[in-house]
Design a protein around this motif. Structure first.
Motif, short mmCIF file in Angstrom:
data_model
loop_
_atom_site.label_atom_id
_atom_site.label_comp_id
_atom_site.label_asym_id
_atom_site.label_seq_id
_atom_site.Cartn_x
_atom_site.Cartn_y
_atom_site.Cartn_z
N GLY A 228 0.82 -1.21 0.00
CA GLY A 228 0.00 0.00 0.00
C GLY A 228 0.85 1.26 0.00
O GLY A 228 0.54 2.24 -0.70
N GLY A 229 1.94 1.25 0.78
CA GLY A 229 2.84 2.39 0.81
C GLY A 229 3.53 2.60 -0.52
O GLY A 229 3.76 3.75 -0.94
N LEU A 230 3.83 1.52 -1.19
CA LEU A 230 4.46 1.61 -2.52
C LEU A 230 3.50 2.28 -3.51
O LEU A 230 3.91 3.18 -4.27
N GLN A 231 2.25 1.88 -3.50
CA GLN A 231 1.26 2.49 -4.38
C GLN A 231 1.03 3.96 -4.03
O GLN A 231 0.95 4.82 -4.92
N ALA A 232 0.92 4.25 -2.74
CA ALA A 232 0.70 5.63 -2.31
C ALA A 232 1.86 6.53 -2.71
O ALA A 232 1.66 7.66 -3.17
N ALA A 233 3.08 6.03 -2.55
CA ALA A 233 4.26 6.81 -2.92
C ALA A 233 4.29 7.07 -4.43
O ALA A 233 4.68 8.16 -4.88
N PHE A 234 3.84 6.08 -5.20
CA PHE A 234 3.82 6.22 -6.66
C PHE A 234 2.79 7.27 -7.09
O PHE A 234 3.05 8.09 -7.97
N TRP A 235 1.63 7.24 -6.43
CA TRP A 235 0.57 8.18 -6.78
C TRP A 235 0.86 9.59 -6.27
O TRP A 235 0.59 10.58 -6.95
N ASP A 237 3.87 10.80 -5.32
CA ASP A 237 5.24 11.23 -5.59
C ASP A 237 5.96 11.60 -4.29
O ASP A 237 6.54 12.67 -4.16
N THR A 238 5.91 10.68 -3.32
CA THR A 238 6.57 10.88 -2.03
C THR A 238 7.67 9.82 -1.86
O THR A 238 7.68 8.82 -2.57
N PRO A 239 8.60 10.03 -0.92
CA PRO A 239 9.65 9.02 -0.68
C PRO A 239 9.03 7.69 -0.28
O PRO A 239 8.16 7.63 0.60
N THR A 240 9.47 6.63 -0.90
CA THR A 240 8.81 5.34 -0.74
C THR A 240 8.97 4.75 0.65
O THR A 240 7.99 4.34 1.29
N GLY A 241 10.21 4.69 1.17
CA GLY A 241 10.44 4.11 2.48
C GLY A 241 9.64 4.79 3.58
O GLY A 241 8.91 4.14 4.34
N PRO A 242 9.74 6.12 3.71
CA PRO A 242 8.94 6.82 4.73
C PRO A 242 7.44 6.65 4.53
O PRO A 242 6.68 6.60 5.51
N THR A 243 6.99 6.56 3.27
CA THR A 243 5.56 6.38 3.01
C THR A 243 5.10 5.01 3.51
O THR A 243 4.01 4.88 4.09
N ILE A 244 5.92 3.99 3.32
CA ILE A 244 5.59 2.65 3.81
C ILE A 244 5.44 2.66 5.33
O ILE A 244 4.47 2.13 5.89
N VAL A 245 6.40 3.27 6.00
CA VAL A 245 6.37 3.31 7.46
C VAL A 245 5.20 4.17 7.95
O VAL A 245 4.56 3.85 8.97
N SER A 246 4.89 5.24 7.23
CA SER A 246 3.76 6.10 7.61
C SER A 246 2.45 5.32 7.53
O SER A 246 1.59 5.44 8.42
N LEU A 247 2.30 4.51 6.48
CA LEU A 247 1.08 3.70 6.36
C LEU A 247 1.02 2.66 7.46
O LEU A 247 -0.04 2.39 8.04
N ALA A 248 2.17 2.07 7.78
CA ALA A 248 2.22 1.11 8.89
C ALA A 248 1.81 1.78 10.20
O ALA A 248 1.09 1.19 11.02
N ALA A 249 2.24 3.03 10.40
CA ALA A 249 1.87 3.76 11.61
C ALA A 249 0.37 4.04 11.64
O ALA A 249 -0.26 3.98 12.71
#
Length: 271
Positions: A228-235, A237-249
């Motif tokens: 989900g974070g990967l898709q959100a980062a792609f849509w 245009d945000t840093p992928t790693g932090p976006t993944i952790v943000s979604l996990a949070a």
């Protein structure tokens, strides 16, 4: 084909790391070893620096320093050193030494942000093979040692009575954590590895009645956060790693809220 090849590789890499991190994250939560993930991740910075200085494989350098860190911590713990103090000294020392070592590297340009926060979109086929090989190794080891690790985590006296050496089980656990840190470096980076270990396990805790259920749910939450974070980062245009952790949070926040609502409902019904 709906997704580009690099997105498919990135998703597979994230899922592989999430699966390997799930059971380890549970033990980190149960044993209150959250700071150990940070310490091992900081050692990874030293591994990157030494690899550049010695012109060797970065994965090999990171794995070696992480394993050394895990071995030292496991050996020194319980010998007059408080665990949090020991981890604090080791973590900051490794990070400082790594940054000093990088300063001696000349003629080599590196993207430090990629190592700090990950660069999952740059995962290649070789990286993917390493990640899944590491995940298979860790999952196999966890499956083999699961009863012993649970007993040693529950009660050391019970472990000794059952013929289990808690120090040996702790060493196995810390070495497994080192392997996960090494393979996760490409996905979420040094600064976010501990988050991927802890947050999915903490998210699964309110919904789990058995250790096995918690590990499976942690894997599901971790995989959902990475894809989900990967898709959100792609849509976005945000840093992928932090976006993944943000979604996990965010998933953790929702899990905590659901757990509190469940507790209140049970209390109301009980009255």
């Amino acid at each position: 084909m709906i997704f580009d090849d690099f997105l498919v590789r990135a998703a597979l890499a994230g899922i592989g790391v999430a699966l390997a991190a799930a059971p380890l994250g549970c033990f980190v939560v149960w044993r209150r070893m959250a700071y150990f993930g940070d310490a091992t991740a900081h050692a990874a910075v030293l591994g990157v620096a030494l690899s550049l200085v010695l012109s060797t494989s970065i994965l090999a350098g990171v794995l070696a320093t992480s394993l050394i860190m895990a071995t030292i911590v496991s050996t020194l713990s319980g010998r007059g050193y408080a665990m949090d103090t020991l981890l604090g000294v080791m973590a900051h020392s490794a990070l400082a030494l790594g940054l000093v070592a990088v300063s001696f590297v000349s003629g080599v340009r590196i993207d430090l942000m990629a190592y700090l926060f990950g660069d999952i979109l740059a995962v290649g086929k070789a990286d993917l093979a390493v990640i899944w090989a590491g995940a298979a190794l860790v999952l196999g080891l966890m499956g083999w040692r699961w009863p012993n690790l649970l007993t040693a985590t529950l009660n050391t006296d019970l472990a000794y009575a059952s013929g289990i050496d808690p120090k040996r089980e702790q060493l196995i656990l810390t070495l497994s954590l080192a392997v996960v840190v090494a393979v996760a470096l490409k996905v979420v980076g040094v600064l976010l590895i501990a988050a991927l270990l802890i947050i999915p396990a903490a998210t699964a805790r309110p919904f789990s009645r058995t250790p096995e259920t918690m590990a499976l749910l942690a894997a599901a939450f971790g995989a959902s956060a990475t894809t989900g974070g990967l898709q959100a980062a792609f849509w976005l245009d945000t840093p992928t790693g932090p976006t993944i952790v943000s979604l996990a949070a965010m998933l953790f926040a929702l899990s905590s809220l659901a757990g509190r609502l469940k507790t209140r409902i049970m209390k109301t019904v009980g009255q």
